[in-house]
Design an enzyme around this catalytic site. Structure first.
Site, short mmCIF file in Angstrom:
data_model
loop_
_atom_site.label_atom_id
_atom_site.label_comp_id
_atom_site.label_asym_id
_atom_site.label_seq_id
_atom_site.Cartn_x
_atom_site.Cartn_y
_atom_site.Cartn_z
N ASN A 183 -18.23 -0.25 -0.77
CA ASN A 183 -18.37 -1.25 -1.83
C ASN A 183 -19.64 -0.95 -2.62
O ASN A 183 -20.44 -0.12 -2.21
CB ASN A 183 -18.36 -2.67 -1.22
CG ASN A 183 -19.49 -2.84 -0.22
OD1 ASN A 183 -20.65 -2.78 -0.58
ND2 ASN A 183 -19.14 -3.01 1.06
N ASP A 231 -14.61 -4.82 5.22
CA ASP A 231 -13.82 -5.65 6.14
C ASP A 231 -12.81 -4.84 6.95
O ASP A 231 -12.30 -5.31 7.96
CB ASP A 231 -13.09 -6.74 5.34
CG ASP A 231 -14.09 -7.75 4.81
OD1 ASP A 231 -14.97 -8.17 5.57
OD2 ASP A 231 -14.00 -8.10 3.61
N LYS A 243 -13.00 17.84 7.08
CA LYS A 243 -12.54 17.39 5.77
C LYS A 243 -11.03 17.65 5.64
O LYS A 243 -10.56 18.77 5.93
CB LYS A 243 -13.27 18.15 4.66
CG LYS A 243 -12.85 17.67 3.29
CD LYS A 243 -13.46 18.49 2.16
CE LYS A 243 -12.78 18.09 0.86
NZ LYS A 243 -13.11 18.96 -0.25
N PRO A 303 -15.32 -5.33 13.09
CA PRO A 303 -15.83 -6.58 13.66
C PRO A 303 -16.55 -7.42 12.62
O PRO A 303 -17.20 -6.88 11.72
CB PRO A 303 -16.81 -6.12 14.73
CG PRO A 303 -17.05 -4.68 14.48
CD PRO A 303 -15.93 -4.14 13.67
N ASP A 304 -16.42 -8.76 12.72
CA ASP A 304 -17.23 -9.65 11.87
C ASP A 304 -18.56 -9.85 12.60
O ASP A 304 -18.66 -10.63 13.56
CB ASP A 304 -16.50 -10.98 11.65
CG ASP A 304 -17.22 -11.81 10.59
OD1 ASP A 304 -18.47 -11.89 10.64
OD2 ASP A 304 -16.55 -12.36 9.70
N PHE A 324 -24.79 -14.53 3.82
CA PHE A 324 -24.58 -14.47 2.38
C PHE A 324 -23.07 -14.55 2.16
O PHE A 324 -22.31 -14.03 2.97
CB PHE A 324 -25.10 -13.15 1.80
CG PHE A 324 -26.50 -13.26 1.26
CD1 PHE A 324 -27.58 -13.37 2.12
CD2 PHE A 324 -26.73 -13.28 -0.11
CE1 PHE A 324 -28.87 -13.49 1.64
CE2 PHE A 324 -28.01 -13.39 -0.61
CZ PHE A 324 -29.09 -13.50 0.26
N LYS A 371 -17.49 -20.59 5.41
CA LYS A 371 -18.10 -19.51 6.19
C LYS A 371 -19.29 -20.03 7.00
O LYS A 371 -19.51 -19.63 8.14
CB LYS A 371 -18.54 -18.35 5.27
CG LYS A 371 -17.36 -17.59 4.67
CD LYS A 371 -17.79 -16.57 3.62
CE LYS A 371 -16.56 -16.09 2.84
NZ LYS A 371 -16.83 -15.11 1.79
N LYS A 376 -18.72 -19.49 10.95
CA LYS A 376 -19.57 -18.48 11.61
C LYS A 376 -20.77 -19.12 12.30
O LYS A 376 -21.67 -18.42 12.75
CB LYS A 376 -20.01 -17.42 10.59
CG LYS A 376 -18.81 -16.74 9.88
CD LYS A 376 -19.20 -15.48 9.12
CE LYS A 376 -18.05 -15.04 8.21
NZ LYS A 376 -18.09 -13.63 7.84
N1 CTP Z 1 -19.99 -10.23 7.43
C1 CTP Z 1 -20.19 -9.59 8.64
N2 CTP Z 1 -19.23 -8.74 9.13
C2 CTP Z 1 -18.09 -8.52 8.43
C3 CTP Z 1 -17.88 -9.16 7.21
C4 CTP Z 1 -18.86 -10.02 6.73
O1 CTP Z 1 -21.23 -9.78 9.27
N3 CTP Z 1 -17.19 -7.69 8.93
C5 CTP Z 1 -21.03 -11.14 6.95
C6 CTP Z 1 -21.68 -10.72 5.63
O2 CTP Z 1 -22.83 -9.92 5.86
C7 CTP Z 1 -22.07 -12.06 5.01
C8 CTP Z 1 -21.00 -13.02 5.53
O3 CTP Z 1 -20.42 -12.38 6.68
O4 CTP Z 1 -23.32 -12.52 5.46
C9 CTP Z 1 -19.91 -13.34 4.53
O5 CTP Z 1 -19.38 -12.11 4.06
P1 CTP Z 1 -18.30 -12.10 2.89
O6 CTP Z 1 -17.97 -10.67 2.57
O7 CTP Z 1 -18.73 -12.99 1.78
O8 CTP Z 1 -17.07 -12.83 3.53
P2 CTP Z 1 -16.07 -12.46 4.68
O9 CTP Z 1 -16.50 -13.19 5.91
O10 CTP Z 1 -15.91 -10.98 4.80
O11 CTP Z 1 -14.76 -13.15 4.15
P3 CTP Z 1 -13.90 -12.85 2.80
O12 CTP Z 1 -13.99 -11.34 2.58
O13 CTP Z 1 -12.54 -13.30 3.17
O14 CTP Z 1 -14.49 -13.65 1.70
#
Ligand code: CTP
Length: 411
Positions: free
Chosen positions: A213, A285, A295, A311-312, A330, A344, A348
């Site tokens: 990203n 994600d 490669k 993992p989240d 964030f 969130k 979380k």
């Molecule tokens: N985050 C994380 N691990 C992931 C995805 C997100 O720790 N795999 C954390 C980000 O660093 C941020 C928060 O979760 O602090 C919210 O991330 P965001 O990208 O806004 O949302 P998502 O939880 O990924 O949900 P969505 O993409 O559905 O909006």
């Protein structure tokens, strides 16, 4: 951002004096009121005319000291006027005077006649910097909470030596001044261990292709700078990012983590020691279901790519959080930023979240400025209009400060 802020610059006699011209020019262009004092040594390197032209105001030298044209003594006027005072470059000679409280010229008298925070940016040859009396004077000066330090860094010096003693870069001095204008010199995160994640992760398909990203890590790096400037000891876990802005900060330990899984490992291993954690990273994600060590030739690329979730990290940390720990996320959002951010925050198990619009001008990925709405678990809400990422970082620490300092009082 620095509009009408009153910044005093003291220039002493070192070759790095030429670099302070950029600091003055940037501040003046940003709308700050800048005044400068040059010692006789400084005038051997740059002229009062150069400095006056950049300040858009006459520069002060010892020739102006005790002039009957001033209604009140000049050092008193300037000392009372300044909101922040930077000494750049700071020579070994002026440092020794500061350490002892000596005042023998306009600059050192103004230091003693002022009460604002003073930023010290030393610059000298490596052997001079390492002399015992210089080290002693440096340590002694820094026992005064008024004095804040930036640098010196290491590098090739004008004397052709490579080593410590190089004045901090103009951007680092400017960032410190911005912090001091915000905090008025208060180090309210002293004693706290702050863990921050920054930047985007890369989920590789092979060594040259990845899912990623546009995050540059600037927001997380600004958070690390702000926390260090406020006295915290900081660990920054970052994806691919330019970390030059924090290179001068011994309070910041950096851990590089390219993929979500590497970031997860680093964050989970550092989290138990953290008092305050801010997850500013843009974690991908998903990742490709398979990653080739070699490669892949173009013809071997699949037409569609099977994906797996990563993992989240933040949700995992929310589950591991102890009562004394504070966890901030964030939420990068488009459109309605509040509803998903609040969701969130709850899901979380966060203490606060910064809802960050990424579809508006002057905010989001790669921008030097940002805006956000801060929400906390107690229902508080604060909207921060567009400002620099460093200022947004300070606003976030202001917002969560009462939670962090309540913790510190229990320590
Ligand atoms: N985050 C994380 N691990 C992931 C995805 C997100 O720790 N795999 C954390 C980000 O660093 C941020 C928060 O979760 O602090 C919210 O991330 P965001 O990208 O806004 O949302 P998502 O939880 O990924 O949900 P969505 O993409 O559905 O909006």
């Amino acid at each position: 951002m620095q509009q009408d802020r009153r910044i005093l610059i003291g220039i002493t006699g070192g070759i790095a004096a030429y670099k302070v011209c950029e600091v003055i020019s940037t501040l003046a262009k940003a709308g700050a009121q800048v005044r400068a004092i040059l010692t006789p040594g400084a005038q051997e390197f740059i002229t009062p005319l150069t400095v006056a032209t950049l300040c858009r105001h006459p520069a002060y030298t010892d020739a102006c000291f005790w002039q009957p044209t001033h209604k009140r003594p000049l050092h008193i006027e300037l000392g009372e006027w300044a909101e922040v005072f930077a000494l750049a470059p700071l020579t070994a000679n002026t440092l020794a005077k500061l350490a002892c409280g000596l005042a023998d010229n306009l600059l050192t008298n103004t230091v003693l006649a002022s009460t604002c925070p003073v930023l010290l940016a030393p610059a000298m040859n490596t052997d001079m910097w390492e002399q015992l009396p210089v080290r002693r004077n440096w340590d002694l000066a820094l026992t005064d909470p008024r004095y804040h330090k930036v640098g010196p860094g290491a590098g090739v010096l004008a004397c052709d030596r490579a080593g410590a003693g190089r004045m901090a870069e103009p951007e680092q001095i400017l960032a410190h001044l911005e912090s001091l204008l915000h905090t008025k010199g208060e180090r309210d995160l002293t004693g706290l261990r702050v863990l921050i994640s920054a930047g985007g992760t890369r989920e590789h398909l092979d060594p040259v292709r990845f899912i990623g990203n546009p995050s540059t890590g600037k927001m997380g790096i600004a958070l690390a700078q702000a926390a260090a400037h406020r006295g915290a000891s900081v660990t920054l876990v970052h994806g691919p990012a330019d970390t030059a802005a924090i290179a001068d900060l011994p309070e910041v330990r950096c851990i590089a983590a390219t993929s979500a899984e590497a970031m997860q490992r680093a964050m989970r291993s550092c989290f138990p020691d953290a008092d305050l954690t801010v997850m500013a990273a843009a974690v991908a994600d998903v990742k490709p279901a398979a990653c080739s060590a070699e490669k892949l030739p173009k013809r071997a690329l699949p037409e569609s790519l099977p994906l797996q979730p990563v993992p989240d990290i933040l949700a995992q940390l929310g589950g591991l959080k102890q009562p004394h720990q504070r966890l901030i996320g964030f939420a990068a959002q488009t459109g309605d930023i509040i509803t998903p951010a609040r969701q969130k925050l709850q899901e979380k198990k966060l203490d606060a979240i910064a809802a960050n619009p990424i579809d508006l001008p002057n905010s989001g990925f790669a921008s030097d400025s940002n805006r956000a709405v801060f929400l906390d678990a107690g229902g508080r809400q604060a909207e921060i209009p567009p400002c620099s990422k460093l200022q947004l970082a300070h606003h976030l620490f202001d917002f969560v400060r009462h939670q962090a300092s309540a913790h510190r009082e229990r320590l």
